[in-house]
Design a protein around this motif. Structure first.
Motif, PDB file in Angstrom:
ATOM      1  N   LEU A  40      57.715  31.753  33.234  1.00  0.00           N
ATOM      2  CA  LEU A  40      57.878  32.063  31.815  1.00  0.00           C
ATOM      3  C   LEU A  40      56.763  31.434  30.990  1.00  0.00           C
ATOM      4  CD1 LEU A  40      59.574  33.221  29.474  1.00  0.00           C
ATOM      5  CD2 LEU A  40      60.861  31.076  29.482  1.00  0.00           C
ATOM      6  N   ILE A  41      56.427  30.182  31.285  1.00  0.00           N
ATOM      7  CA  ILE A  41      55.385  29.488  30.539  1.00  0.00           C
ATOM      8  C   ILE A  41      54.038  30.177  30.726  1.00  0.00           C
ATOM      9  CG2 ILE A  41      54.082  27.320  30.406  1.00  0.00           C
ATOM     10  CD1 ILE A  41      56.701  25.866  31.107  1.00  0.00           C
ATOM     11  N   VAL A  42      53.723  30.493  31.970  1.00  0.00           N
ATOM     12  CA  VAL A  42      52.446  31.145  32.248  1.00  0.00           C
ATOM     13  C   VAL A  42      52.398  32.533  31.616  1.00  0.00           C
ATOM     14  CG1 VAL A  42      50.942  32.025  34.069  1.00  0.00           C
ATOM     15  CG2 VAL A  42      52.092  29.828  34.364  1.00  0.00           C
ATOM     16  N   SER A  43      53.484  33.286  31.713  1.00  0.00           N
ATOM     17  CA  SER A  43      53.513  34.647  31.171  1.00  0.00           C
ATOM     18  C   SER A  43      53.396  34.648  29.654  1.00  0.00           C
ATOM     19  CB  SER A  43      54.811  35.347  31.583  1.00  0.00           C
ATOM     20  OG  SER A  43      54.919  35.423  32.986  1.00  0.00           O
ATOM     21  N   ALA A  44      53.983  33.653  28.999  1.00  0.00           N
ATOM     22  CA  ALA A  44      53.954  33.609  27.543  1.00  0.00           C
ATOM     23  C   ALA A  44      52.633  33.082  27.009  1.00  0.00           C
ATOM     24  CB  ALA A  44      55.108  32.740  27.027  1.00  0.00           C
ATOM     25  N   LEU A  45      52.037  32.115  27.693  1.00  0.00           N
ATOM     26  CA  LEU A  45      50.847  31.462  27.167  1.00  0.00           C
ATOM     27  C   LEU A  45      49.549  32.149  27.579  1.00  0.00           C
ATOM     28  CD1 LEU A  45      51.749  27.671  27.568  1.00  0.00           C
ATOM     29  CD2 LEU A  45      51.620  29.002  25.461  1.00  0.00           C
ATOM     30  N   PHE A  46      49.536  32.769  28.747  1.00  0.00           N
ATOM     31  CA  PHE A  46      48.284  33.361  29.225  1.00  0.00           C
ATOM     32  C   PHE A  46      47.711  34.414  28.275  1.00  0.00           C
ATOM     33  CE2 PHE A  46      45.782  36.399  31.698  1.00  0.00           C
ATOM     34  CZ  PHE A  46      44.847  35.560  32.267  1.00  0.00           C
ATOM     35  N   PRO A  47      48.538  35.354  27.743  1.00  0.00           N
ATOM     36  CA  PRO A  47      47.945  36.339  26.828  1.00  0.00           C
ATOM     37  C   PRO A  47      47.422  35.723  25.541  1.00  0.00           C
ATOM     38  CG  PRO A  47      50.076  37.084  27.646  1.00  0.00           C
ATOM     39  CD  PRO A  47      49.957  35.645  28.005  1.00  0.00           C
ATOM     40  N   ILE A  48      48.035  34.612  25.088  1.00  0.00           N
ATOM     41  CA  ILE A  48      47.594  33.993  23.848  1.00  0.00           C
ATOM     42  C   ILE A  48      46.330  33.171  24.082  1.00  0.00           C
ATOM     43  CG2 ILE A  48      48.256  32.465  21.961  1.00  0.00           C
ATOM     44  CD1 ILE A  48      49.796  35.046  22.053  1.00  0.00           C
ATOM     45  N   VAL A  49      46.335  32.350  25.125  1.00  0.00           N
ATOM     46  CA  VAL A  49      45.133  31.580  25.448  1.00  0.00           C
ATOM     47  C   VAL A  49      43.982  32.527  25.805  1.00  0.00           C
ATOM     48  CG1 VAL A  49      44.158  29.862  27.022  1.00  0.00           C
ATOM     49  CG2 VAL A  49      46.504  29.598  26.193  1.00  0.00           C
ATOM     50  N   ASN A  50      44.305  33.557  26.577  1.00  0.00           N
ATOM     51  CA  ASN A  50      43.385  34.653  26.878  1.00  0.00           C
ATOM     52  C   ASN A  50      42.028  34.157  27.361  1.00  0.00           C
ATOM     53  OD1 ASN A  50      42.254  37.163  27.126  1.00  0.00           O
ATOM     54  ND2 ASN A  50      42.100  37.562  24.933  1.00  0.00           N
ATOM     55  N   PRO A  51      41.990  33.452  28.484  1.00  0.00           N
ATOM     56  CA  PRO A  51      40.684  33.000  28.991  1.00  0.00           C
ATOM     57  C   PRO A  51      39.759  34.146  29.380  1.00  0.00           C
ATOM     58  CG  PRO A  51      42.407  32.639  30.627  1.00  0.00           C
ATOM     59  CD  PRO A  51      43.111  33.062  29.377  1.00  0.00           C
ATOM     60  N   LEU A  52      40.332  35.294  29.758  1.00  0.00           N
ATOM     61  CA  LEU A  52      39.488  36.451  30.074  1.00  0.00           C
ATOM     62  C   LEU A  52      38.745  36.944  28.846  1.00  0.00           C
ATOM     63  CD1 LEU A  52      41.838  38.521  32.423  1.00  0.00           C
ATOM     64  CD2 LEU A  52      39.806  37.226  33.078  1.00  0.00           C
ATOM     65  N   GLY A  53      39.471  37.010  27.726  1.00  0.00           N
ATOM     66  CA  GLY A  53      38.827  37.455  26.497  1.00  0.00           C
ATOM     67  C   GLY A  53      37.874  36.428  25.919  1.00  0.00           C
ATOM     68  N   GLY A  54      38.139  35.143  26.194  1.00  0.00           N
ATOM     69  CA  GLY A  54      37.266  34.104  25.658  1.00  0.00           C
ATOM     70  C   GLY A  54      36.026  33.853  26.485  1.00  0.00           C
TER      71      GLY A  54
ATOM     72  N   PHE B  72      46.326  19.034  28.077  1.00  0.00           N
ATOM     73  CA  PHE B  72      47.057  18.011  27.329  1.00  0.00           C
ATOM     74  C   PHE B  72      47.631  18.571  26.027  1.00  0.00           C
ATOM     75  CE2 PHE B  72      44.463  15.137  29.986  1.00  0.00           C
ATOM     76  CZ  PHE B  72      45.483  14.333  30.476  1.00  0.00           C
ATOM     77  N   LEU B  73      46.941  19.501  25.409  1.00  0.00           N
ATOM     78  CA  LEU B  73      47.470  20.117  24.195  1.00  0.00           C
ATOM     79  C   LEU B  73      48.746  20.905  24.486  1.00  0.00           C
ATOM     80  CD1 LEU B  73      44.385  21.453  22.177  1.00  0.00           C
ATOM     81  CD2 LEU B  73      46.064  19.756  21.446  1.00  0.00           C
ATOM     82  N   LEU B  74      48.737  21.676  25.557  1.00  0.00           N
ATOM     83  CA  LEU B  74      49.890  22.503  25.885  1.00  0.00           C
ATOM     84  C   LEU B  74      51.077  21.652  26.341  1.00  0.00           C
ATOM     85  CD1 LEU B  74      48.112  25.438  27.760  1.00  0.00           C
ATOM     86  CD2 LEU B  74      49.034  25.438  25.430  1.00  0.00           C
ATOM     87  N   VAL B  75      50.825  20.682  27.212  1.00  0.00           N
ATOM     88  CA  VAL B  75      51.913  19.827  27.691  1.00  0.00           C
ATOM     89  C   VAL B  75      52.506  19.020  26.540  1.00  0.00           C
ATOM     90  CG1 VAL B  75      52.486  17.871  29.169  1.00  0.00           C
ATOM     91  CG2 VAL B  75      51.043  19.701  30.038  1.00  0.00           C
ATOM     92  N   GLY B  76      51.642  18.464  25.691  1.00  0.00           N
ATOM     93  CA  GLY B  76      52.141  17.694  24.555  1.00  0.00           C
ATOM     94  C   GLY B  76      52.970  18.539  23.600  1.00  0.00           C
ATOM     95  N   SER B  77      52.531  19.767  23.341  1.00  0.00           N
ATOM     96  CA  SER B  77      53.290  20.648  22.448  1.00  0.00           C
ATOM     97  C   SER B  77      54.648  20.996  23.045  1.00  0.00           C
ATOM     98  CB  SER B  77      52.489  21.928  22.180  1.00  0.00           C
ATOM     99  OG  SER B  77      51.261  21.635  21.572  1.00  0.00           O
ATOM    100  N   TYR B  78      54.689  21.224  24.344  1.00  0.00           N
ATOM    101  CA  TYR B  78      55.939  21.593  25.010  1.00  0.00           C
ATOM    102  C   TYR B  78      56.925  20.432  25.030  1.00  0.00           C
ATOM    103  CZ  TYR B  78      59.000  23.711  28.538  1.00  0.00           C
ATOM    104  OH  TYR B  78      60.082  24.229  29.205  1.00  0.00           O
TER     105      TYR B  78
ATOM    106  N   GLY C 182      48.635  29.693  17.576  1.00  0.00           N
ATOM    107  CA  GLY C 182      49.612  30.554  18.240  1.00  0.00           C
ATOM    108  C   GLY C 182      50.062  29.991  19.568  1.00  0.00           C
ATOM    109  N   SER C 183      49.124  29.494  20.360  1.00  0.00           N
ATOM    110  CA  SER C 183      49.475  28.911  21.652  1.00  0.00           C
ATOM    111  C   SER C 183      50.330  27.660  21.484  1.00  0.00           C
ATOM    112  CB  SER C 183      48.199  28.554  22.427  1.00  0.00           C
ATOM    113  OG  SER C 183      47.368  29.679  22.574  1.00  0.00           O
TER     114      SER C 183
END
Length: 220
Positions: A10-24, A53-59, A129-130
């Motif tokens: 769930l975490i990977v599915s929700a965050l991957f499109p927002i982080v979007n490393p392919l687009g970045g 660290f940003l993602l883990v801290g936010s979660y 957003g992430s």
């Protein structure tokens, strides 16, 4: 363990499109085109670590910050679900990466190493957003009164997977640009965006159900 695996997915599915490393990755490549391959990968590694660290801290800590301000979890679920739905829907309809292109116009290649955290990590890679989605997922995660490592393991592993994809997409952006075309990248992001909308609806429903259950019904 099965629940932990579901939470990781769930975490990977929700965050991957927002982080979007392919687009970045194309933006990162254009900002570091004058760098050597080893320097580009070292910078990508640092961005991936910062993002982790940003993602883990936010979660893990985001819900406690919200509790300090007196915001209940169902309200966070409803608000976060709306954000996830809105973000996924916008990604389904958008034509360009406006925020990334805007960042591209303001960041100079010679300043890249000095700005590894800001703006290359925040907000280019892990933006508001992430962070809001990570907080929402943390609020939506099951909580127990007993100390358990499995709920903590899920955000760590999920964020680590996202960070690894960031490193791979950024560090090997030159090769990725040759392998993936614009059509393939567009298809991947459209499918991920639709999945993001579905996840947002589920989070919204969880919060709305809790709020409706708390409403007293005086039926005579």
């Amino acid at each position: 363990m099965i629940e932990t695996l579901k939470n990781i997915f769930l975490i990977v599915s929700a965050l991957f499109p927002i982080v979007n490393p392919l687009g970045g990755s194309p933006i990162f490549l254009s900002l570091t085109r004058e760098y050597s391959t080893s320097a580009r990968r070292a910078l990508a590694r640092q961005i991936a670590i910062n993002s982790f660290f940003l993602l883990v801290g936010s979660y893990l800590i985001g819900t406690h910050i919200l509790a300090f301000f007196g915001i209940s979890l169902p309200v966070v679920q409803v608000g976060g679900g709306l954000i996830v739905i809105s973000t996924g829907w916008a990604m389904l309809k958008r034509r360009d990466e406006e925020e990334r292109n805007e960042m591209h116009r303001h960041v100079q290649p010679q300043d890249t190493f000095g700005q590894a955290f800001y703006p290359l990590t925040l907000p280019l890679t892990v933006g508001p957003g992430s962070i809001s989605i990570a907080i929402t997922l943390g609020a939506n995660a099951p909580h127990t009164s007993r100390f358990n490592l499995l709920p903590v393991l899920a955000p760590i592993v999920g964020s680590a997977i996202i960070s690894i994809t960031i490193f791979l997409c950024y560090g090997f952006a030159d090769r990725l640009a040759q392998i993936l075309g614009t059509t393939a990248m567009s298809v991947i992001m459209r499918l991920s965006s639709f999945l993001l909308v579905c996840i947002g609806v589920q989070i919204l429903w969880n919060g709305a159900s809790a709020l409706l259950a708390s409403v007293p019904l005086n039926i005579r």
